[in-house]
Design an enzyme around this catalytic site. Structure first.
Site, short mmCIF file in Angstrom:
data_model
loop_
_atom_site.label_atom_id
_atom_site.label_comp_id
_atom_site.label_asym_id
_atom_site.label_seq_id
_atom_site.Cartn_x
_atom_site.Cartn_y
_atom_site.Cartn_z
N GLU A 60 42.12 40.33 -79.21
CA GLU A 60 41.92 41.75 -79.54
C GLU A 60 43.24 42.46 -79.36
OE1 GLU A 60 38.92 43.59 -77.10
OE2 GLU A 60 39.47 45.62 -77.73
N HIS A 119 37.47 36.73 -74.88
CA HIS A 119 38.67 37.17 -75.62
C HIS A 119 39.70 37.74 -74.65
CE1 HIS A 119 36.32 40.97 -75.42
NE2 HIS A 119 37.48 41.58 -75.44
C1 LIG Z 1 35.21 46.47 -79.24
C2 LIG Z 1 34.57 46.74 -77.95
C3 LIG Z 1 35.14 45.93 -76.82
C4 LIG Z 1 36.56 46.40 -76.55
O1 LIG Z 1 37.31 45.69 -75.85
O2 LIG Z 1 36.90 47.53 -76.97
C5 LIG Z 1 35.10 44.45 -77.12
O3 LIG Z 1 35.99 43.67 -76.88
S1 LIG Z 1 33.64 43.90 -77.85
C6 LIG Z 1 33.84 42.10 -78.03
C7 LIG Z 1 32.80 41.60 -78.98
N1 LIG Z 1 33.23 41.80 -80.37
C8 LIG Z 1 33.83 40.79 -81.03
O4 LIG Z 1 34.02 39.71 -80.53
C9 LIG Z 1 34.22 41.10 -82.46
C10 LIG Z 1 35.03 39.96 -83.07
N2 LIG Z 1 34.26 38.72 -83.03
C11 LIG Z 1 33.73 38.18 -84.19
O5 LIG Z 1 33.89 38.67 -85.29
C12 LIG Z 1 32.94 36.88 -84.01
O6 LIG Z 1 32.54 36.77 -82.67
C13 LIG Z 1 33.74 35.59 -84.40
C14 LIG Z 1 34.09 35.63 -85.87
C15 LIG Z 1 35.00 35.48 -83.56
C16 LIG Z 1 32.88 34.39 -84.09
O7 LIG Z 1 31.67 34.51 -84.81
P1 LIG Z 1 30.43 33.56 -84.43
O8 LIG Z 1 30.11 33.69 -82.98
O9 LIG Z 1 29.35 33.89 -85.42
O10 LIG Z 1 30.87 32.07 -84.55
P2 LIG Z 1 31.40 31.28 -85.79
O11 LIG Z 1 30.57 30.07 -85.94
O12 LIG Z 1 31.66 32.13 -86.99
O13 LIG Z 1 32.83 30.85 -85.16
C17 LIG Z 1 33.80 30.22 -85.95
C18 LIG Z 1 34.58 29.32 -85.01
O14 LIG Z 1 35.18 30.14 -83.97
C19 LIG Z 1 34.75 29.68 -82.70
N3 LIG Z 1 34.60 30.84 -81.83
C20 LIG Z 1 33.64 31.79 -81.88
N4 LIG Z 1 33.83 32.72 -80.91
C21 LIG Z 1 34.94 32.31 -80.22
C22 LIG Z 1 35.65 32.82 -79.10
N5 LIG Z 1 35.24 33.95 -78.47
N6 LIG Z 1 36.74 32.17 -78.65
C23 LIG Z 1 37.16 31.03 -79.29
N7 LIG Z 1 36.54 30.47 -80.38
C24 LIG Z 1 35.44 31.12 -80.81
C25 LIG Z 1 33.44 28.97 -82.93
O15 LIG Z 1 33.22 28.04 -81.90
C26 LIG Z 1 33.70 28.33 -84.26
O16 LIG Z 1 34.50 27.18 -84.05
P3 LIG Z 1 34.05 25.76 -84.67
O17 LIG Z 1 35.12 24.81 -84.22
O18 LIG Z 1 33.99 26.01 -86.17
O19 LIG Z 1 32.69 25.50 -84.06
CO LIG Z 2 37.61 43.74 -75.50
#
Ligand SMILES: CC[C@H](C(=O)O)C(=O)SCCNC(=O)CCNC(=O)[C@H](O)C(C)(C)COP(=O)(O)OP(=O)(O)OC[C@H]1O[C@@H](n2cnc3c(N)ncnc32)[C@H](O)[C@@H]1OP(=O)(O)O
Ligand SMILES: [Co+2]
Length: 148
Positions: free
Chosen positions: A140, A91
């Site tokens: 983010e 991210h």
């Molecule tokens: C907060 C503390 C720290 C800070 O800076 O302060 C952080 O940054 S912690 C970072 C970790 N926390 C998070 O990432 C929270 C938000 N993330 C989420 O809610 C999930 O990771 C989500 C919804 C982005 C992805 O969920 P999941 O891994 O379960 O995959 P899905 O199958 O639901 O994904 C749907 C779709 O999105 C694509 N995807 C997933 N992650 C990424 C990404 N990082 N970059 C780009 N695309 C992403 C995934 O491949 C799916 O695509 P599709 O074409 O449908 O296969």
């Molecule tokens: Co972060």
């Protein structure tokens, strides 16, 4: 909405220890924080400082590399690492003056905000925007630390 400072680039890793060694030994990083746990966010995290000037001048307050390793069964980065076992760019994080105002802006633009605004690794409020609404980039948004 005005584009703010790129605070950090989040890099997911299966081993934060290996990534620290990589940044220190291969990339020549000199300032890396001790890793710390953020159980509420499901990650172990540390920051690699980067210089602002291309020649290393200007001090070390450039955009940071945020290394994140899954913490706990429910970590939100397990799915990413299942698809990218070696880890990688996860991210980007931009700063805003007012996180509530920014959240309203993105919601008004029809962008999915992921979960509640909560306190991030810098101790200020953050939220995430779904990658599918952000040109494929998990984004983010973080309120600028007041000591800046
Ligand atoms: C907060 C503390 C720290 C800070 O800076 O302060 C952080 O940054 S912690 C970072 C970790 N926390 C998070 O990432 C929270 C938000 N993330 C989420 O809610 C999930 O990771 C989500 C919804 C982005 C992805 O969920 P999941 O891994 O379960 O995959 P899905 O199958 O639901 O994904 C749907 C779709 O999105 C694509 N995807 C997933 N992650 C990424 C990404 N990082 N970059 C780009 N695309 C992403 C995934 O491949 C799916 O695509 P599709 O074409 O449908 O296969
Ligand atoms: Co972060």
């Amino acid at each position: 909405m005005k584009l703010g400072r790129l605070n950090h680039i989040g890099i997911a890793t299966p081993s934060i220890a290996d990534s620290i060694a990589h940044y220190r030994e291969t990339m020549g990083a000199t300032q890396i924080t001790e890793p710390f746990d953020l159980p509420a966010q499901g990650v172990k995290v540390c920051f690699v400082d980067t210089p602002t000037g291309s020649d290393g001048s200007g001090g070390m307050n450039g955009t940071q590399i945020e290394l994140i390793e899954p913490l706990g069964e429910d970590s939100p980065i397990h799915g990413f690492l299942a698809k990218n076992p070696a880890g990688g760019q996860h991210h980007v994080c931009f700063e805003v003056e007012d996180v509530a105002e920014a959240r309203a802006w993105f919601e008004g633009q029809g962008k999915r905000v992921l979960g509640p605004t909560r306190i991030g690794a810098h101790g200020t409020p953050i939220f995430f925007l779904h990658p599918k609404d952000m040109m494929g980039q998990l984004t983010e948004i973080m309120e600028t630390p007041r000591d800046h």
